[in-house]
Design an enzyme around this catalytic site. Sequence first.
Site, short mmCIF file in Angstrom:
data_model
loop_
_atom_site.label_atom_id
_atom_site.label_comp_id
_atom_site.label_asym_id
_atom_site.label_seq_id
_atom_site.Cartn_x
_atom_site.Cartn_y
_atom_site.Cartn_z
N PHE A 92 111.64 39.95 36.52
CA PHE A 92 112.42 41.20 36.53
C PHE A 92 113.44 41.10 37.65
CE2 PHE A 92 113.74 45.48 37.26
CZ PHE A 92 113.66 46.10 36.01
N ASP B 133 114.57 36.05 44.72
CA ASP B 133 114.79 37.49 44.55
C ASP B 133 113.70 38.23 45.31
OD1 ASP B 133 114.76 40.14 43.77
OD2 ASP B 133 115.21 39.73 41.67
N LYS C 1 115.65 47.26 48.06
CA LYS C 1 114.86 48.51 48.17
C LYS C 1 114.57 48.99 49.61
CE LYS C 1 112.53 47.28 43.86
NZ LYS C 1 112.62 48.30 42.83
C1 LIG Z 1 112.44 41.73 41.92
C2 LIG Z 1 113.47 42.74 41.53
N1 LIG Z 1 114.74 42.37 41.41
C3 LIG Z 1 115.71 43.24 41.07
C4 LIG Z 1 115.40 44.55 40.80
C5 LIG Z 1 116.47 45.52 40.38
O1 LIG Z 1 116.72 46.44 41.40
P1 LIG Z 1 117.45 47.81 41.04
O2 LIG Z 1 116.49 48.65 40.30
O3 LIG Z 1 117.81 48.37 42.40
O4 LIG Z 1 118.66 47.47 40.25
C6 LIG Z 1 114.07 44.99 40.92
C7 LIG Z 1 113.73 46.39 40.63
O5 LIG Z 1 112.62 46.79 40.56
C8 LIG Z 1 113.09 44.06 41.29
O6 LIG Z 1 111.81 44.43 41.40
#
Ligand SMILES: Cc1ncc(COP(=O)(O)O)c(C=O)c1O
Length: 469
Positions: free
Chosen positions: A151, A236, A265
């Site tokens: 994700f 990520d 976050k």
């Molecule tokens: C590992 C990871 N990358 C990217 C994202 C995407 O972030 P956003 O919701 O701020 O676009 C998330 C969101 O939960 C995430 O958990």
Amino acid sequence: MAFDVAELFQKRHGENFTLHNEYLNPQLARVLKTLGFDRFYVRGEGCYLYDDKGERYLDFLAGFGVYALGRSHPAVKKALHDAIDLDLPNMVQLDCALLPGVLAEQLVGRAHEGLRRVYFCNSGTEATEAAIKFARRATGRPRVLFCDHAFHGLTTGSLALNGGKEFKEGFGPLLPGASEIPFGDAAALERELAAGDVAAFVVEPIQGKGVNVADDAYWQSVQALCRKHGALFVSDEVQVGMGRTGKFFAHEHYGIQPDIVTLSKALSGGFIPVGAVLCTDKVYMSVYSSLERAMVHSTTFGRNQLAMVAGLATLDVFDEEKIVERARQTGEAFDAALAALVERYEMLHAIRGKGLIIGLVFGKPESRGLRMRWNALEAMRTALFSQMVVVPLFHRHRILTQVAADNMNVIKLLPPLIAGQEEVDYFVGALDDVLHDAHHGSGLFREFGTTMAKSALRRGGQKPVMAPA
Ligand SMILES: Cc1ncc(COP(=O)(O)O)c(C=O)c1O
């Protein structure tokens, strides 16, 4: 009369679900009502939310990982009030403001020596998008590899790297050149890299969907293989970065040095959306390679002063309150307490994760009577058991948790990193109570059945909730 938010809350009290139903996403309102999660929250502080009835909820979602410092941290609040009162010159755009420089310096100072530069944006998915573009530009290659269950966000570029088919349905065609490989499988990675056209391997050090963890040897191979084949290794850390795993960056657990790291976050302090991409000088300068390209990748609200202040105040609290070390210690306390429940309950098979990203893994019980009950439940809907635990944790014990992914019997806990022994004890006691009922007698099944029976979802045969992150 001037706008008064407190007054608005009083005047429009209790209209939240009606308004969402009318003007926003009615399906979300429906799912939450079905599960009985429809509340009117009026305050958040530390690890807890409070509703209009004065009930307190232990928040183990933490806004999908945003609230590392808990809600309404006084130091971040003060910094933001101060910043507003200073009338800071925000988003001049044709300017090199001070605060983004200081925040970038702070992040680089915490990163491995290869990560020298920072790009600021507004969210996790924007950080992913930037990473994809930067990697393509730096390598001159088109393809991007990602893992099953990955994700990385839901805009079209990062959606192309999503390991869940349910998110992609109906939105294609997505970014060409994105290929999925199994998480933890170095041989599969090498097979794809060998073609010589891969710009980047984008991967979470611990996958949020399912709380999947790979061993040290895998991560060593990932780094070596990416280097050997000239692809960039993108970590990520939008969810698991910034202390959640018990190290500031999650990749530090494996002694590796990714070329690009994304954060978002927790950097917000829980107040101002922000995303950050840390990368090597070489990658960065390949993007901003000439005067003409000085603004080739940017976004209007990136580097905005309030986000920078929230980030700086957050990092200051991390140091002052030793947040990373506390997360590690509280993670250990969870591990010890939850291990005892694994021993006791047949349907709780394992605990996985690191620090304060915790997966409770449920599975088929050994004994015959319980197996029949389990099978009956799973026949109704795959991975219904985990949902059946999430619901009474909320209703009986006022604890907010989530299923870790669709079709997976895993519950994910993302406690605020300020959680301590009190929260560990409360949660473990509550889980003990719910699992006790699941293993003895049929009370829990009846309770869950009653909640779901009220539901239009059940009649429609839809899944009870889509786990977004
Ligand atoms: C590992 C990871 N990358 C990217 C994202 C995407 O972030 P956003 O919701 O701020 O676009 C998330 C969101 O939960 C995430 O958990």
